[in-house]
Motif scaffolding. Sequence first.
Motif, PDB file in Angstrom:
ATOM      1  N   CYS B  23      41.758  35.820  44.022  1.00 54.25           N
ATOM      2  CA  CYS B  23      42.323  35.163  42.851  1.00 54.25           C
ATOM      3  C   CYS B  23      41.286  35.155  41.743  1.00 54.25           C
ATOM      4  O   CYS B  23      40.097  34.875  41.989  1.00 54.25           O
ATOM      5  CB  CYS B  23      42.722  33.733  43.199  1.00 54.25           C
ATOM      6  SG  CYS B  23      43.285  32.758  41.785  1.00 54.25           S
ATOM      7  N   ALA B  24      41.732  35.432  40.530  1.00 56.05           N
ATOM      8  CA  ALA B  24      40.846  35.377  39.373  1.00 56.05           C
ATOM      9  C   ALA B  24      41.600  34.814  38.181  1.00 56.05           C
ATOM     10  O   ALA B  24      42.801  35.050  38.033  1.00 56.05           O
ATOM     11  CB  ALA B  24      40.303  36.765  39.050  1.00 56.05           C
ATOM     12  N   GLN B  25      40.885  34.062  37.340  1.00 55.52           N
ATOM     13  CA  GLN B  25      41.489  33.515  36.116  1.00 55.52           C
ATOM     14  C   GLN B  25      40.572  33.786  34.933  1.00 55.52           C
ATOM     15  O   GLN B  25      39.344  33.780  35.068  1.00 55.52           O
ATOM     16  CB  GLN B  25      41.783  32.011  36.267  1.00 55.52           C
ATOM     17  CG  GLN B  25      40.605  31.149  36.717  1.00 55.52           C
ATOM     18  CD  GLN B  25      39.800  30.520  35.623  1.00 55.52           C
ATOM     19  OE1 GLN B  25      40.187  30.561  34.432  1.00 55.52           O
ATOM     20  NE2 GLN B  25      38.677  29.901  35.987  1.00 55.52           N
ATOM     21  N   ARG B  68      34.269  29.928  46.319  1.00 59.26           N
ATOM     22  CA  ARG B  68      34.300  29.967  44.855  1.00 59.26           C
ATOM     23  C   ARG B  68      33.153  30.877  44.448  1.00 59.26           C
ATOM     24  O   ARG B  68      32.000  30.475  44.369  1.00 59.26           O
ATOM     25  CB  ARG B  68      34.130  28.561  44.263  1.00 59.26           C
ATOM     26  CG  ARG B  68      34.228  28.505  42.755  1.00 59.26           C
ATOM     27  CD  ARG B  68      35.643  28.641  42.290  1.00 59.26           C
ATOM     28  NE  ARG B  68      35.781  28.663  40.850  1.00 59.26           N
ATOM     29  CZ  ARG B  68      36.044  27.586  40.089  1.00 59.26           C
ATOM     30  NH1 ARG B  68      36.159  26.398  40.659  1.00 59.26           N
ATOM     31  NH2 ARG B  68      36.166  27.708  38.786  1.00 59.26           N
ATOM     32  N   LEU B  69      33.488  32.124  44.194  1.00 57.06           N
ATOM     33  CA  LEU B  69      32.495  33.168  43.981  1.00 57.06           C
ATOM     34  C   LEU B  69      31.754  32.961  42.671  1.00 57.06           C
ATOM     35  O   LEU B  69      30.552  33.229  42.566  1.00 57.06           O
ATOM     36  CB  LEU B  69      33.175  34.532  44.007  1.00 57.06           C
ATOM     37  CG  LEU B  69      33.979  34.804  45.303  1.00 57.06           C
ATOM     38  CD1 LEU B  69      34.823  36.051  45.155  1.00 57.06           C
ATOM     39  CD2 LEU B  69      33.043  34.910  46.496  1.00 57.06           C
ATOM     40  N   ASN B  70      32.455  32.535  41.656  1.00 53.97           N
ATOM     41  CA  ASN B  70      31.913  32.239  40.330  1.00 53.97           C
ATOM     42  C   ASN B  70      32.980  31.424  39.609  1.00 53.97           C
ATOM     43  O   ASN B  70      33.981  31.027  40.227  1.00 53.97           O
ATOM     44  CB  ASN B  70      31.566  33.523  39.574  1.00 53.97           C
ATOM     45  CG  ASN B  70      32.689  34.549  39.631  1.00 53.97           C
ATOM     46  OD1 ASN B  70      33.822  34.239  39.262  1.00 53.97           O
ATOM     47  ND2 ASN B  70      32.397  35.746  40.128  1.00 53.97           N
ATOM     48  N   ARG B  72      35.240  32.326  37.614  1.00 50.49           N
ATOM     49  CA  ARG B  72      36.514  33.035  37.481  1.00 50.49           C
ATOM     50  C   ARG B  72      37.246  33.221  38.804  1.00 50.49           C
ATOM     51  O   ARG B  72      38.462  33.302  38.823  1.00 50.49           O
ATOM     52  CB  ARG B  72      36.269  34.434  36.892  1.00 50.49           C
ATOM     53  CG  ARG B  72      35.843  34.468  35.446  1.00 50.49           C
ATOM     54  CD  ARG B  72      35.802  35.926  34.976  1.00 50.49           C
ATOM     55  NE  ARG B  72      37.111  36.549  35.025  1.00 50.49           N
ATOM     56  CZ  ARG B  72      37.462  37.526  35.859  1.00 50.49           C
ATOM     57  NH1 ARG B  72      36.614  37.963  36.785  1.00 50.49           N
ATOM     58  NH2 ARG B  72      38.676  38.059  35.820  1.00 50.49           N
ATOM     59  N   GLU B  73      36.516  33.345  39.912  1.00 52.15           N
ATOM     60  CA  GLU B  73      37.121  33.833  41.142  1.00 52.15           C
ATOM     61  C   GLU B  73      37.074  32.821  42.293  1.00 52.15           C
ATOM     62  O   GLU B  73      36.047  32.157  42.525  1.00 52.15           O
ATOM     63  CB  GLU B  73      36.405  35.119  41.569  1.00 52.15           C
ATOM     64  CG  GLU B  73      36.537  36.247  40.567  1.00 52.15           C
ATOM     65  CD  GLU B  73      35.656  37.421  40.942  1.00 52.15           C
ATOM     66  OE1 GLU B  73      34.407  37.308  40.827  1.00 52.15           O
ATOM     67  OE2 GLU B  73      36.214  38.454  41.346  1.00 52.15           O
ATOM     68  N   PHE B  74      38.184  32.767  43.022  1.00 49.74           N
ATOM     69  CA  PHE B  74      38.330  31.813  44.135  1.00 49.74           C
ATOM     70  C   PHE B  74      39.121  32.532  45.218  1.00 49.74           C
ATOM     71  O   PHE B  74      40.291  32.853  45.025  1.00 49.74           O
ATOM     72  CB  PHE B  74      39.072  30.581  43.631  1.00 49.74           C
ATOM     73  CG  PHE B  74      39.114  29.417  44.584  1.00 49.74           C
ATOM     74  CD1 PHE B  74      40.238  28.606  44.646  1.00 49.74           C
ATOM     75  CD2 PHE B  74      38.045  29.090  45.393  1.00 49.74           C
ATOM     76  CE1 PHE B  74      40.292  27.507  45.486  1.00 49.74           C
ATOM     77  CE2 PHE B  74      38.082  28.000  46.249  1.00 49.74           C
ATOM     78  CZ  PHE B  74      39.211  27.205  46.287  1.00 49.74           C
ATOM     79  N   SER B  75      38.482  32.810  46.358  1.00 50.41           N
ATOM     80  CA  SER B  75      39.147  33.588  47.397  1.00 50.41           C
ATOM     81  C   SER B  75      39.520  32.705  48.582  1.00 50.41           C
ATOM     82  O   SER B  75      38.890  31.678  48.848  1.00 50.41           O
ATOM     83  CB  SER B  75      38.245  34.742  47.858  1.00 50.41           C
ATOM     84  OG  SER B  75      37.064  34.238  48.435  1.00 50.41           O
ATOM     85  N   LEU B  76      40.556  33.134  49.290  1.00 45.65           N
ATOM     86  CA  LEU B  76      41.052  32.431  50.475  1.00 45.65           C
ATOM     87  C   LEU B  76      41.000  33.386  51.651  1.00 45.65           C
ATOM     88  O   LEU B  76      41.541  34.487  51.584  1.00 45.65           O
ATOM     89  CB  LEU B  76      42.495  31.970  50.248  1.00 45.65           C
ATOM     90  CG  LEU B  76      43.180  31.247  51.411  1.00 45.65           C
ATOM     91  CD1 LEU B  76      42.595  29.854  51.598  1.00 45.65           C
ATOM     92  CD2 LEU B  76      44.693  31.163  51.171  1.00 45.65           C
ATOM     93  N   ARG B  77      40.372  32.970  52.736  1.00 49.18           N
ATOM     94  CA  ARG B  77      40.213  33.843  53.889  1.00 49.18           C
ATOM     95  C   ARG B  77      40.931  33.278  55.105  1.00 49.18           C
ATOM     96  O   ARG B  77      40.796  32.077  55.411  1.00 49.18           O
ATOM     97  CB  ARG B  77      38.746  34.075  54.216  1.00 49.18           C
ATOM     98  CG  ARG B  77      38.534  35.024  55.401  1.00 49.18           C
ATOM     99  CD  ARG B  77      37.167  35.630  55.422  1.00 49.18           C
ATOM    100  NE  ARG B  77      36.990  36.517  56.567  1.00 49.18           N
ATOM    101  CZ  ARG B  77      37.371  37.797  56.596  1.00 49.18           C
ATOM    102  NH1 ARG B  77      37.946  38.347  55.530  1.00 49.18           N
ATOM    103  NH2 ARG B  77      37.160  38.541  57.664  1.00 49.18           N
ATOM    104  N   LEU B  78      41.677  34.162  55.774  1.00 53.47           N
ATOM    105  CA  LEU B  78      42.273  33.860  57.061  1.00 53.47           C
ATOM    106  C   LEU B  78      41.450  34.603  58.103  1.00 53.47           C
ATOM    107  O   LEU B  78      41.430  35.837  58.119  1.00 53.47           O
ATOM    108  CB  LEU B  78      43.730  34.329  57.126  1.00 53.47           C
ATOM    109  CG  LEU B  78      44.782  33.546  56.348  1.00 53.47           C
ATOM    110  CD1 LEU B  78      44.630  33.727  54.856  1.00 53.47           C
ATOM    111  CD2 LEU B  78      46.177  33.945  56.814  1.00 53.47           C
TER     112      LEU B  78
END
Lengths: 112, 114
Positions: B23-25, B68-70, B72-78
């Motif tokens: 995800c990025a915003q 929360r990589l930075n 802008r970016e927020f990743s979700l891991r399964l």
Amino acid sequence: QKEVEQNSGPLSVPEGAIASLNCTYSDRGSQSFFWYRQYSGKSPELIMFIYSNGDKEDGRFTAQLNKASQYVSLLIRDSQPSDSATYLCAVPASGGSYIPTFGRGTSLIVHP
Amino acid sequence: NAGVTQTPKFQVLKTGQSMTLQCAQDMNHNSMYWYRQDPGMGLRLIYYSASEGTTDKGEVPNGYNVSRLNKREFSLRLESAAPSQTSVYFCASSDLVGDYNEQFFGPGTRLTVL
């Protein structure tokens, strides 16, 4: 756990009628309230926000808030088939985080 | 402006497989969120990040991890997917102004776990 309750519907109204969607919430400290619309297969989008007791009007949409009774409603006047969607009530938590709790949504069908 | 973007749009996994939803915003928002949406269940919060460098559990965090990589970016891991994780996943972002917290949603990722 803060609760936000909505009737899942579907609510079916004829074109041109008034659609009334209701939402009750448990967090007495909540101050602001949001209505999102979600078309099938799409993501939610904000359509109304209300903060004060009473009514707030925006075009064909009116949000009504009664904090004493802990309910917020959304009225859609002159309903159109394009209003057919799921309407989600969201109530931010009180106490600082303001993370919203979403209701399960009410499905509205406007038939020609 | 693209708003909130998510990849992939669709994914099919087998039980036990792992994957990361991205995800990025581009709205310079401080807060980002991951929700899952199941039929009749509304949106349920998995994890959120109030600001860069912080993450917190939501209502249904079990089986997920986030980064929360930075800003802008927020990743979700399964890590090990289960059929119960079949759902539509939405990423959202917001900027809290007083108690006004409008969520801006990405287009969603439709995940099926077989």
